[in-house]
Design an enzyme around this catalytic site. Structure first.
Site, mmCIF file in Angstrom:
data_model
loop_
_atom_site.group_PDB
_atom_site.id
_atom_site.type_symbol
_atom_site.label_atom_id
_atom_site.label_comp_id
_atom_site.label_asym_id
_atom_site.label_seq_id
_atom_site.Cartn_x
_atom_site.Cartn_y
_atom_site.Cartn_z
ATOM 1 N N ARG A 74 0.830 -1.219 0.000
ATOM 2 C CA ARG A 74 0.000 0.000 0.000
ATOM 3 C C ARG A 74 0.854 1.255 0.000
ATOM 4 N NH1 ARG A 74 -2.653 -3.624 2.955
ATOM 5 N NH2 ARG A 74 -1.520 -2.976 4.811
ATOM 6 N N GLU A 92 5.258 -10.072 15.130
ATOM 7 C CA GLU A 92 4.728 -10.576 16.395
ATOM 8 C C GLU A 92 5.140 -12.052 16.575
ATOM 9 O OE1 GLU A 92 0.582 -9.954 16.561
ATOM 10 O OE2 GLU A 92 0.427 -10.539 18.670
HETATM 11 P P1 AMP Z 1 4.847 -2.128 11.285
HETATM 12 O O1 AMP Z 1 6.069 -2.760 10.710
HETATM 13 O O2 AMP Z 1 4.335 -2.810 12.510
HETATM 14 O O3 AMP Z 1 5.015 -0.630 11.494
HETATM 15 O O4 AMP Z 1 3.671 -2.327 10.224
HETATM 16 C C1 AMP Z 1 3.541 -1.468 9.181
HETATM 17 C C2 AMP Z 1 3.011 -2.151 7.945
HETATM 18 O O5 AMP Z 1 1.962 -3.060 8.221
HETATM 19 C C3 AMP Z 1 2.475 -1.103 7.000
HETATM 20 O O6 AMP Z 1 3.064 -1.334 5.728
HETATM 21 C C4 AMP Z 1 0.985 -1.289 7.013
HETATM 22 O O7 AMP Z 1 0.497 -1.327 5.687
HETATM 23 C C5 AMP Z 1 0.711 -2.603 7.719
HETATM 24 N N1 AMP Z 1 -0.194 -2.478 8.884
HETATM 25 C C6 AMP Z 1 0.148 -2.733 10.175
HETATM 26 N N2 AMP Z 1 -0.900 -2.562 11.002
HETATM 27 C C7 AMP Z 1 -1.932 -2.166 10.232
HETATM 28 C C8 AMP Z 1 -3.303 -1.796 10.495
HETATM 29 N N3 AMP Z 1 -3.818 -1.802 11.738
HETATM 30 N N4 AMP Z 1 -4.072 -1.426 9.460
HETATM 31 C C9 AMP Z 1 -3.559 -1.405 8.198
HETATM 32 N N5 AMP Z 1 -2.304 -1.742 7.886
HETATM 33 C C10 AMP Z 1 -1.483 -2.124 8.870
#
Ligand code: AMP
Length: 172
Positions: A60, A97
């Site tokens: 995205r 996770e």
């Molecule tokens: P992180 O590495 O935990 O910061 O996760 C970020 C990535 O996961 C991004 O590329 C988001 O597109 C996706 N992502 C994580 N949590 C969500 C959420 N609650 N809603 C939508 N996309 C998420």
């Protein structure tokens, strides 16, 4: 206007698994004025500083990063999930996770010394953006900032990105 952007983000409970509230950006993308406004606000996070390239994170993040690159008149660089890029790559693993994930970049995606804005749709724990920024660093680029449309501030992803300025348009 950030209020109308916020109103166009749909919360989908328990997607893709129980306990996750997924931020669905498709209603925003489907509205031309809102999408254009989101791109303008992301472009403004550069603060007028000249950048050479915009890097976007699979998948995205590509939607926003490529539009920002086009608006700024600079090149776009994809940071992809493992196994998608056809040429020579550099990889970075990061913790999920459960288990780990890997992102990749082409070795010739940026030149040493180029300035880059890293863009994604959403900042959660920060692991993905930190891994992407590390790849750009390792290629000798200078990451001037990390800009996201949505920040889930309760997950404190910023802490993982502390050397970089982080800008978000909507905070939850
Ligand atoms: P992180 O590495 O935990 O910061 O996760 C970020 C990535 O996961 C991004 O590329 C988001 O597109 C996706 N992502 C994580 N949590 C969500 C959420 N609650 N809603 C939508 N996309 C998420």
């Amino acid at each position: 206007m950030p209020d109308s952007l916020r109103a166009a983000i749909r919360d989908v409970v328990d997607f893709p698994k129980p306990g996750i509230v997924f931020k669905d950006i498709t209603p925003l993308l489907a509205d031309g004025a809102l999408f254009a406004r989101a791109i303008s606000l992301l472009c403004e996070t550069c603060g007028g500083t000249r950048i050479d390239k915009v890097a976007g994170i699979d998948a995205r993040g590509f939607i926003f990063a490529s539009a920002v690159a086009d608006r700024l008149g600079v090149g776009f660089v994809p940071v992809r999930k493992q196994g998608k890029l056809p040429w020579k790559t550099r990889q970075a693993a990061y913790a999920l996770e459960y288990g780990e994930a890997v992102v990749e970049i082409h070795q010739d995606a940026v030149k040493p010394g180029e300035t880059v804005l890293l863009v994604d749709d959403l900042l959660a724990t920060g692991g993905t953006a930190a891994a992407a920024a590390k790849l750009l660093d390792e290629l000798g680029a200078k990451v001037l900032g990390i800009s996201v449309l949505i920040e889930l501030s309760f997950l404190n992803g910023r802490a993982k990105l502390s050397p970089y300025p982080v800008h978000s348009i909507l905070t939850y």
